[in-house]
Enzyme design. Structure first.
Site, PDB file in Angstrom:
ATOM      1  CG  ASP A   1      11.172  37.697  27.564  1.00  0.00           C
ATOM      2  OD1 ASP A   1      10.400  37.139  26.912  1.00  0.00           O
ATOM      3  OD2 ASP A   1      12.411  37.763  27.076  1.00  0.00           O
TER       4      ASP A   1
ATOM      5  CB  VAL B   1      13.112  33.765  34.068  1.00  0.00           C
ATOM      6  CG1 VAL B   1      12.062  34.967  34.337  1.00  0.00           C
ATOM      7  CG2 VAL B   1      12.336  32.304  34.465  1.00  0.00           C
TER       8      VAL B   1
ATOM      9  CD  GLU C   1       8.926  33.492  27.401  1.00  0.00           C
ATOM     10  OE1 GLU C   1       8.757  32.883  26.140  1.00  0.00           O
ATOM     11  OE2 GLU C   1       9.695  34.608  27.453  1.00  0.00           O
TER      12      GLU C   1
ATOM     13  CG  PHE D   1      -1.884  23.750  28.080  1.00  0.00           C
ATOM     14  CD1 PHE D   1      -2.934  22.694  28.551  1.00  0.00           C
ATOM     15  CD2 PHE D   1      -2.679  24.388  26.991  1.00  0.00           C
ATOM     16  CE1 PHE D   1      -4.107  22.436  28.448  1.00  0.00           C
ATOM     17  CE2 PHE D   1      -4.028  24.421  27.166  1.00  0.00           C
ATOM     18  CZ  PHE D   1      -4.775  23.685  27.667  1.00  0.00           C
TER      19      PHE D   1
ATOM     20  CG  ASN E   1       9.232  33.952  17.871  1.00  0.00           C
ATOM     21  OD1 ASN E   1       9.666  34.744  17.429  1.00  0.00           O
ATOM     22  ND2 ASN E   1       9.483  33.507  19.259  1.00  0.00           N
TER      23      ASN E   1
END
Length: 619
Positions: free
Chosen positions: A270, A272, A307, A334, A405
């Site tokens: 997660d 990084v 990520e 993307f 989110n």
């Protein structure tokens, strides 16, 4: 102390004689003792040096509970704390640790040789909301469904022990302990074993950038955190400050445990970009080196997927090219470009993206921003990625972050039309990258996926409520935010499997099955060599043409993101091509009859909000 890749060197582990070997790093302690609950025994540990304390004993058995008594020289206090490397917190973060024998599980997956990363078709799921039961055993009951869908790898959101029974998993406070309400470590081992028996790879999401807030007592043991840096979620982990060697080993041990003792195939690390480390060897590179050592011992392949919110090729470049050697990274850009193509309002970080131009750029170059000025960041951002193959990138039209989110947690199915959902899915599965879908996406699930917690600290709950509202104020003005703490927020976020009895949802499921089958069976779509990819945008028409090839085989995918019919000049003799998929066909609940043949010439007409996948073989 160093790391032995062949066995876990910290926490409580049982050796071949059934004795417990217990090791804890507590440099702040003057003395450490192990408290065994069942026998009321108090056994002093031996000081090994460098802050490590060790005990070998036959006085504790699997499933018995234990803790540490830490005597501190500063104030003479004695603290009783659970094991930071605990494998099971049967009563949650505030309870005692439970001894667990990692090596006792009867694995039957010796035949499993793993899956090449290029063949990953990833299904991201949250254990608590994927099924009504919300545990590992219930996931097992859905594996055959996922196989029929065409999935080759499941990705499980974090399972490290958190407070209560409701959490996304990114608030874990015991990185080695498997969430008790999900079934604990034994149930996770069973799930992975069953996945391998059925031919599915398993990706596990892990968090190495922070530790959750409730039940976090790491600082009582040693300098696990540093004030040199800060993260949006709490104290930064100490990867390069005084005392960092043992902290680095702690997280290296964690990564190795998931691979070696739980047979996980890949870790998704997660955020990084929030890992701060200016050591000569970055912690990610060191994790990679130890993972490769383990692979040489076991003969299996393990993948590290990150990520990353930085378009920085250093993370995925090989170590021999002075990179960190990560095997793949998520590409949020993307997703952002695709969402703007589909009509997403250009607010917040979406303000940097301009629809089909940027989506074409991502098809061609992976990164959209590779050195140009980013208005949202107010600086130049990114670097060109070069000839890095497509299996280094994971793409999606939605994931847990991009749904959850949003302040209201709306899924894409509630934001765009049924036809546009099909267009977005095709963009993911026709890309030269690794495709990922989020649970329920394949049947156009409309239940939200909202942010939920189950903390016991009232002040922490209030802080979470205020933080969520402030963080996403750019996207929502004046709307009521779902209460993260309320159980109804969690219940509303569960998948509705009864939708599989609804004809429209079944139609979308069939469409996804077709796309995934094309992706796996067509040699062009299955090939992730980006050298044979060419995307062209038609911004005035909100259309895009993607051409891919391998040998004599060619694929052309035509996207119409507009709500009008559009005529495109393809530069090809269009009647020489065959239709593999027409999303607007009645077969997929579209508004149009099947196209029997293509008209002569280079022009082609695209229906509103549709895609055409065409194939051709050169003689």
């Amino acid at each position: 102390m160093g790391v032995n890749v062949q066995k876990r060197g910290i926490g409580l582990n049982f050796n071949e004689n059934g004795e417990a070997e217990i090791r804890v790093w507590a440099p702040f302690a003057e003395q450490v003792a192990v408290l065994i609950t069942e026998s009321s025994a108090v056994i002093d540990m031996f000081n090994e040096g460098y802050g490590y304390w060790f005990l070998q004993t036959d006085q504790i058995k699997p499933q018995e509970s234990y803790s540490f008594k830490i005597s501190t020289p500063k104030d003479g206090k004695e603290l009783v704390r659970s094991d930071p490397a605990s494998l099971l917190q049967a009563e949650g973060p505030q309870g005692l640790s439970t001894a667990f024998d990692l090596g006792s599980f009867p694995w039957t997956d010796k035949h499993w040789d793993g899956l090449a990363l290029k063949d990953f078709i990833i299904y991201e799921l949250h254990t608590g909301t994927f099924t009504p039961e919300g545990d590992f055993a219930a996931i097992e009951t859905k594996l055959d469904y996922l196989i029929k869908l065409g999935i080759t790898a499941i990705e499980i959101m974090p399972v490290a022990q958190f407070s209560g029974g409701r959490n996304w998993g990114y608030d874990g406070v015991f990185p080695f302990a498997v969430q008790n309400t999900y079934g604990g470590p034994l149930a996770l081992q069973q799930l992975v074993n069953t996945c391998h028996e059925k031919g599915l790879a398993v990706v596990l999401d892990v968090v190495f950038n922070h530790v959750g807030p409730e039940g976090n007592y790491f600082a009582d043991f040693g300098p696990y955190f540093t004030d040199k840096y800060h993260t949006p979620w709490g104290q930064a982990i100490n990867f390069d400050d005084a005392g960092c060697d043992a902290v680095r080993d702690f997280f290296i041990e964690n990564a190795l445990m998931w691979f070696r003792d739980f047979h996980i195939d890949a870790l998704r690390l997660d955020a990084v970009h929030a890992i701060k480390d200016f050591s000569p060897v970055h912690i990610l590179a060191e994790i990679k080196s130890h993972t490769e050592k383990l692979a040489r011992v076991t003969g299996r392949t393990y993948e590290l997927i990150v990520e990353l919110d930085l378009n920085d090729g250093r993370f995925i470049r090989p170590q021999k090219e002075f990179g960190y050697g990560m095997d793949a990274q998520w590409i949020d850009e993307f997703h952002h470009a695709l969402r703007v193509c589909a009509g997403q309002e250009q607010k917040g970080y979406y303000s940097d993206f301009n629809g089909v131009d940027d989506l074409a750029k991502s098809f061609n170059s992976a990164y959209v921003y590779d050195g140009q000025y980013s208005p949202h960041r107010q600086k130049k951002f990114g670097e060109p990625i070069g000839d890095v193959p497509g299996n280094k990138f994971v793409v999606f039209s939605q994931n847990h972050d991009q749904i959850g989110n949003r302040m209201l947690g709306e899924r894409t199915a509630t934001l765009v039309s049924f036809e546009m959902l099909k267009v977005m899915a095709a963009a993911v599965f026709c890309s030269p990258f690794l495709p990922l879908i989020f649970m329920g996406e394949e049947w156009a699930e409309t239940n939200p996926f909202q942010f939920f917690v189950s903390h016991s600290d009232h002040h922490l709950v209030e802080a979470v409520r205020k933080g969520r509202k402030a963080e996403f104020s750019a996207f929502h003005d004046g709307e009521a935010m779902p209460d993260p703490q309320h159980e109804s927020t969690f219940q509303h976020s569960k998948l509705d499997w009864q939708k599989l009895e609804v004809p429209l949802n079944l139609k979308m499921l069939s469409y996804y099955k077709k796309l995934i089958a094309l992706r796996k069976q067509n040699e062009v779509l299955a090939d992730l060599d980006r050298k044979n990819v060419k995307a062209r945008a038609y911004p005035e028409k909100k259309c895009l043409m993607l051409k891919r090839g391998k040998g004599t085989q060619k694929i052309m995918v035509l996207f119409n993101f507009s709500d009008q019919k559009q005529n495109l000049s393809t530069g090809e003799t269009i009647q020489d091509w065959a239709i593999l998929l027409n999303s607007s066909s009645l077969v997929w609940n579209g508004p149009n009859e099947e196209i029997k043949s293509l008209a002569p010439g280079e022009q082609i007409t695209l229906f509103p909000e549709s895609i055409l996948i065409l194939s051709k073989k050169d003689v």
